[in-house]
Design a protein around this motif. Structure first.
Motif, PDB file in Angstrom:
ATOM      1  N   GLY A   1      -5.225 -49.421 -43.499  1.00 19.88           N
ATOM      2  CA  GLY A   1      -4.963 -50.542 -42.603  1.00 19.88           C
ATOM      3  C   GLY A   1      -3.741 -51.338 -43.041  1.00 19.88           C
ATOM      4  O   GLY A   1      -3.087 -51.011 -44.043  1.00 19.88           O
ATOM      5  N   SER A   2      -3.453 -52.408 -42.286  1.00 12.81           N
ATOM      6  CA  SER A   2      -2.292 -53.254 -42.570  1.00 12.81           C
ATOM      7  C   SER A   2      -2.302 -53.740 -44.009  1.00 12.81           C
ATOM      8  O   SER A   2      -3.284 -54.338 -44.468  1.00 12.81           O
ATOM      9  CB  SER A   2      -2.290 -54.487 -41.653  1.00 12.81           C
ATOM     10  OG  SER A   2      -1.827 -54.141 -40.387  1.00 12.81           O
TER      11      SER A   2
ATOM     12  N   ARG B   1      -0.998 -46.463 -39.346  1.00 16.63           N
ATOM     13  CA  ARG B   1      -1.610 -45.953 -38.111  1.00 16.63           C
ATOM     14  C   ARG B   1      -0.777 -46.376 -36.916  1.00 16.63           C
ATOM     15  O   ARG B   1       0.193 -47.128 -37.036  1.00 16.63           O
ATOM     16  CB  ARG B   1      -3.030 -46.506 -37.994  1.00 16.63           C
ATOM     17  CG  ARG B   1      -3.102 -48.033 -37.994  1.00 16.63           C
ATOM     18  CD  ARG B   1      -4.348 -48.563 -37.294  1.00 16.63           C
ATOM     19  NE  ARG B   1      -5.603 -48.040 -37.787  1.00 16.63           N
ATOM     20  CZ  ARG B   1      -6.357 -48.605 -38.747  1.00 16.63           C
ATOM     21  NH1 ARG B   1      -5.950 -49.723 -39.332  1.00 16.63           N
ATOM     22  NH2 ARG B   1      -7.512 -48.073 -39.114  1.00 16.63           N
TER      23      ARG B   1
ATOM     24  N   HIS C   1      -0.808 -48.270 -33.113  1.00 16.61           N
ATOM     25  CA  HIS C   1      -1.556 -49.284 -32.364  1.00 16.61           C
ATOM     26  C   HIS C   1      -1.103 -49.272 -30.904  1.00 16.61           C
ATOM     27  O   HIS C   1       0.096 -49.132 -30.638  1.00 16.61           O
ATOM     28  CB  HIS C   1      -1.285 -50.686 -32.925  1.00 16.61           C
ATOM     29  CG  HIS C   1      -1.541 -50.846 -34.381  1.00 16.61           C
ATOM     30  ND1 HIS C   1      -0.620 -50.494 -35.340  1.00 16.61           N
ATOM     31  CD2 HIS C   1      -2.612 -51.345 -35.045  1.00 16.61           C
ATOM     32  CE1 HIS C   1      -1.122 -50.759 -36.544  1.00 16.61           C
ATOM     33  NE2 HIS C   1      -2.322 -51.270 -36.398  1.00 16.61           N
TER      34      HIS C   1
ATOM     35  N   TYR D   1      -0.557 -51.759 -29.061  1.00 19.13           N
ATOM     36  CA  TYR D   1       0.442 -52.803 -28.777  1.00 19.13           C
ATOM     37  C   TYR D   1       1.859 -52.368 -29.146  1.00 19.13           C
ATOM     38  O   TYR D   1       2.832 -53.011 -28.753  1.00 19.13           O
ATOM     39  CB  TYR D   1       0.087 -54.132 -29.477  1.00 19.13           C
ATOM     40  CG  TYR D   1       0.115 -54.088 -30.989  1.00 19.13           C
ATOM     41  CD1 TYR D   1       1.300 -54.096 -31.699  1.00 19.13           C
ATOM     42  CD2 TYR D   1      -1.080 -54.038 -31.716  1.00 19.13           C
ATOM     43  CE1 TYR D   1       1.316 -54.040 -33.085  1.00 19.13           C
ATOM     44  CE2 TYR D   1      -1.081 -53.984 -33.090  1.00 19.13           C
ATOM     45  CZ  TYR D   1       0.124 -53.990 -33.772  1.00 19.13           C
ATOM     46  OH  TYR D   1       0.136 -53.921 -35.142  1.00 19.13           O
TER      47      TYR D   1
ATOM     48  N   ALA E   1      -7.266 -54.451 -41.460  1.00 17.28           N
ATOM     49  CA  ALA E   1      -7.206 -55.884 -41.717  1.00 17.28           C
ATOM     50  C   ALA E   1      -7.759 -56.576 -40.482  1.00 17.28           C
ATOM     51  O   ALA E   1      -7.432 -56.182 -39.361  1.00 17.28           O
ATOM     52  CB  ALA E   1      -5.760 -56.297 -41.952  1.00 17.28           C
TER      53      ALA E   1
ATOM     54  N   TYR F   1     -17.150 -55.089 -35.359  1.00 18.07           N
ATOM     55  CA  TYR F   1     -15.695 -55.236 -35.248  1.00 18.07           C
ATOM     56  C   TYR F   1     -15.309 -55.321 -33.773  1.00 18.07           C
ATOM     57  O   TYR F   1     -15.667 -54.442 -32.979  1.00 18.07           O
ATOM     58  CB  TYR F   1     -15.035 -54.020 -35.900  1.00 18.07           C
ATOM     59  CG  TYR F   1     -13.522 -53.950 -35.805  1.00 18.07           C
ATOM     60  CD1 TYR F   1     -12.706 -54.667 -36.672  1.00 18.07           C
ATOM     61  CD2 TYR F   1     -12.895 -53.127 -34.861  1.00 18.07           C
ATOM     62  CE1 TYR F   1     -11.319 -54.582 -36.604  1.00 18.07           C
ATOM     63  CE2 TYR F   1     -11.509 -53.023 -34.783  1.00 18.07           C
ATOM     64  CZ  TYR F   1     -10.734 -53.758 -35.660  1.00 18.07           C
ATOM     65  OH  TYR F   1      -9.351 -53.662 -35.603  1.00 18.07           O
TER      66      TYR F   1
ATOM     67  N   TYR G   1      -2.324 -62.957 -31.390  1.00 15.92           N
ATOM     68  CA  TYR G   1      -3.647 -63.277 -31.928  1.00 15.92           C
ATOM     69  C   TYR G   1      -4.418 -64.047 -30.845  1.00 15.92           C
ATOM     70  O   TYR G   1      -3.864 -64.398 -29.804  1.00 15.92           O
ATOM     71  CB  TYR G   1      -3.500 -64.103 -33.214  1.00 15.92           C
ATOM     72  CG  TYR G   1      -2.885 -63.326 -34.377  1.00 15.92           C
ATOM     73  CD1 TYR G   1      -3.605 -62.332 -35.036  1.00 15.92           C
ATOM     74  CD2 TYR G   1      -1.584 -63.593 -34.810  1.00 15.92           C
ATOM     75  CE1 TYR G   1      -3.053 -61.627 -36.097  1.00 15.92           C
ATOM     76  CE2 TYR G   1      -1.024 -62.893 -35.880  1.00 15.92           C
ATOM     77  CZ  TYR G   1      -1.758 -61.909 -36.524  1.00 15.92           C
ATOM     78  OH  TYR G   1      -1.206 -61.209 -37.571  1.00 15.92           O
TER      79      TYR G   1
ATOM     80  N   GLY H   1      -9.763 -57.352 -34.665  1.00 17.53           N
ATOM     81  CA  GLY H   1      -8.504 -56.698 -35.015  1.00 17.53           C
ATOM     82  C   GLY H   1      -8.001 -55.858 -33.845  1.00 17.53           C
ATOM     83  O   GLY H   1      -8.635 -55.812 -32.789  1.00 17.53           O
TER      84      GLY H   1
ATOM     85  N   SER I   1      -7.099 -52.479 -33.883  1.00 14.49           N
ATOM     86  CA  SER I   1      -7.027 -51.034 -34.179  1.00 14.49           C
ATOM     87  C   SER I   1      -8.426 -50.419 -34.263  1.00 14.49           C
ATOM     88  O   SER I   1      -9.402 -50.982 -33.801  1.00 14.49           O
ATOM     89  CB  SER I   1      -6.302 -50.820 -35.513  1.00 14.49           C
ATOM     90  OG  SER I   1      -7.109 -51.248 -36.596  1.00 14.49           O
TER      91      SER I   1
ATOM     92  N   HIS J   1       1.020 -62.678 -39.503  1.00 16.81           N
ATOM     93  CA  HIS J   1       0.911 -61.349 -40.133  1.00 16.81           C
ATOM     94  C   HIS J   1       1.233 -61.428 -41.632  1.00 16.81           C
ATOM     95  O   HIS J   1       0.700 -60.637 -42.422  1.00 16.81           O
ATOM     96  CB  HIS J   1       1.836 -60.368 -39.408  1.00 16.81           C
ATOM     97  CG  HIS J   1       1.613 -58.935 -39.794  1.00 16.81           C
ATOM     98  ND1 HIS J   1       0.386 -58.302 -39.693  1.00 16.81           N
ATOM     99  CD2 HIS J   1       2.472 -57.989 -40.300  1.00 16.81           C
ATOM    100  CE1 HIS J   1       0.495 -57.038 -40.111  1.00 16.81           C
ATOM    101  NE2 HIS J   1       1.741 -56.825 -40.485  1.00 16.81           N
TER     102      HIS J   1
ATOM    103  N   VAL K   1      -1.884 -62.044 -43.377  1.00 17.16           N
ATOM    104  CA  VAL K   1      -2.674 -60.810 -43.361  1.00 17.16           C
ATOM    105  C   VAL K   1      -2.223 -59.895 -44.504  1.00 17.16           C
ATOM    106  O   VAL K   1      -3.030 -59.395 -45.295  1.00 17.16           O
ATOM    107  CB  VAL K   1      -2.519 -60.100 -41.974  1.00 17.16           C
ATOM    108  CG1 VAL K   1      -3.086 -58.691 -41.992  1.00 17.16           C
ATOM    109  CG2 VAL K   1      -3.176 -60.937 -40.879  1.00 17.16           C
TER     110      VAL K   1
HETATM  111  O1  LIG Z   1      -5.830 -53.005 -37.878  1.00 22.23           O
HETATM  112  P1  LIG Z   1      -4.719 -52.925 -38.832  1.00 22.23           P
HETATM  113  O2  LIG Z   1      -3.792 -51.809 -38.545  1.00 22.23           O
HETATM  114  O3  LIG Z   1      -5.196 -52.909 -40.258  1.00 22.23           O
HETATM  115  O4  LIG Z   1      -3.830 -54.258 -38.657  1.00 22.23           O
HETATM  116  C1  LIG Z   1      -4.262 -55.539 -38.203  1.00 22.23           C
HETATM  117  O5  LIG Z   1      -3.279 -56.448 -38.632  1.00 22.23           O
HETATM  118  C2  LIG Z   1      -2.243 -56.577 -37.599  1.00 22.23           C
HETATM  119  C3  LIG Z   1      -2.113 -58.035 -37.239  1.00 22.23           C
HETATM  120  O6  LIG Z   1      -1.847 -58.844 -38.326  1.00 22.23           O
HETATM  121  C4  LIG Z   1      -2.734 -55.763 -36.422  1.00 22.23           C
HETATM  122  O7  LIG Z   1      -2.113 -54.508 -36.395  1.00 22.23           O
HETATM  123  C5  LIG Z   1      -4.208 -55.658 -36.689  1.00 22.23           C
HETATM  124  O8  LIG Z   1      -4.819 -54.570 -36.036  1.00 22.23           O
END
Ligand SMILES: O=P(O)(O)O[C@H]1O[C@H](CO)[C@@H](O)[C@H]1O
Ligand SMILES: Nc1nc2[nH]cnc2c(=O)[nH]1
Length: 286
Positions: free
Chosen positions: A36-37, A88, A90, A92, A120, A196, A204, A222, A224, A261, A264
């Motif tokens: 993930g992020s 990964r 997404h 968006y 994340a 989730y 956001y 999130g 994803s 972000h 994050v």
């Molecule tokens: O879900 P991952 O890819 O971990 O990332 C999360 O963090 C990003 C936003 O800060 C978005 O891409 C959200 O999905």
């Protein structure tokens, strides 16, 4: 007659898998890991790494998000052969849902039977703290419910049925094992379990949206994972997934806090080592 929207092509999935098979040497991954992020550090666990950039893999697209490296790794984690997605795709970023799920079908053809997805996420559940881990027991996918399902379009029966069940998506035994590993590492105090909520992003959420998600039973939010899980379950892969709660969701109008972000990524950095220990222990027990 109008033709269906562009969707998976069996040939393309096989082409990607054959390309990767020609590069992965003697590695025979049964386990697929998705970082993930800000969690690309999980890739550092991979020993004897073979690195392949997404841009070199047929039909793969670019990973455009900061904190997602955009490469596939083959090697071993804790003695087990793995394939690891360092980054990964997404929706968006502009990618159709089937493109987001595409690597899971490729993993299936590579011999993977179990996927560990990380992400994340913002913490909606007021009991959750920034830095907590949440093993996912279920998801609510708003894009999926409104038509943005990776399985939309032609169904390739060689992967799975037209109407796959999703009630048992997050494997109960694997969740128990994951929590047991956390316990053994002394992480009980930060280990949660919950639902989730997958939203489309990239903005956001508003306060009203977050209050809605809370009322609907969401624990974290999130952008994803759900498309990956639906694609994985459709083709019979077992799934375990873990969110890192990287930020608090703002549910009050008089709050002077906000989310970005950078926060994050900063939380991911702070928790990277713990996540790596947990993932390594878990994979060692599979
Ligand atoms: O879900 P991952 O890819 O971990 O990332 C999360 O963090 C990003 C936003 O800060 C978005 O891409 C959200 O999905
Ligand atoms: N939608 C959404 N995605 C996130 N990814 C990390 N934190 C968040 C969040 O608060 N909301």
């Amino acid at each position: 007659m109008a033709s269906p929207a562009e969707t998976y092509s069996t040939e393309k999935v096989h082409e990607s898998a054959n390309f990767l098979k020609s590069k992965m040497g003697s590695v025979k991954p049964k386990i697929g890991v998705i970082c993930g992020s800000g969690l690309s550090g999980l890739g550092e666990l991979v020993e004897n790494k073979i690195i392949i950039k997404y841009t070199d893999i047929p039909s793969f697209v670019e990973s455009t998000v900061p904190g997602h490296k955009g490469q596939m790794l083959f090697g071993q984690i804790n003695g087990k052969d793995v394939v690891c997605m360092q980054g990964r795709f997404h929706p968006y970023e502009g990618y159709p849902a089937w493109v987001v799920g595409f690597p899971l079908r490729v993993m299936k053809l590579l011999g993977v039977d179990t996927v560990l997805a990380t992400n994340a996420a913002g913490g909606i559940n007021p009991d959750f703290k920034v830095g907590d881990f949440m093993v996912i027991k279920d998801h609510i996918s708003f894009p999926g419910l409104s038509g943005f399902n990776p399985l939309r379009g032609h169904n390739d029966e060689s992967f799975g049925p037209r109407f796959p069940a999703m009630n048992d998506s997050y494997d109960k035994k694997l969740r128990t094992l994951f929590k047991q590993c956390a316990s053994e590492l002394g992480l009980d105090n930060i280990m949660r379990e919950g639902v989730y909520c997958n939203v489309a992003g990239p903005s956001y959420e508003t306060i009203a949206e977050l209050r809605l998600l809370l009322k609907l039973g969401g624990d974290a939010v999130g952008m994803s994972t759900a498309q990956e899980v639906v694609t994985a379950r459709h083709c019979g892969l077992k799934v375990v997934a873990c969110s890192l709660i990287t930020n608090e969701c703002i549910l009050e109008y008089d709050s002077n806090k906000t989310v970005c972000h950078e926060e994050v990524l900063e939380t991911s950095k702070q928790r990277a080592q713990k996540m790596e220990s947990l993932v390594s222990k878990f994979i060692g027990k599979l």
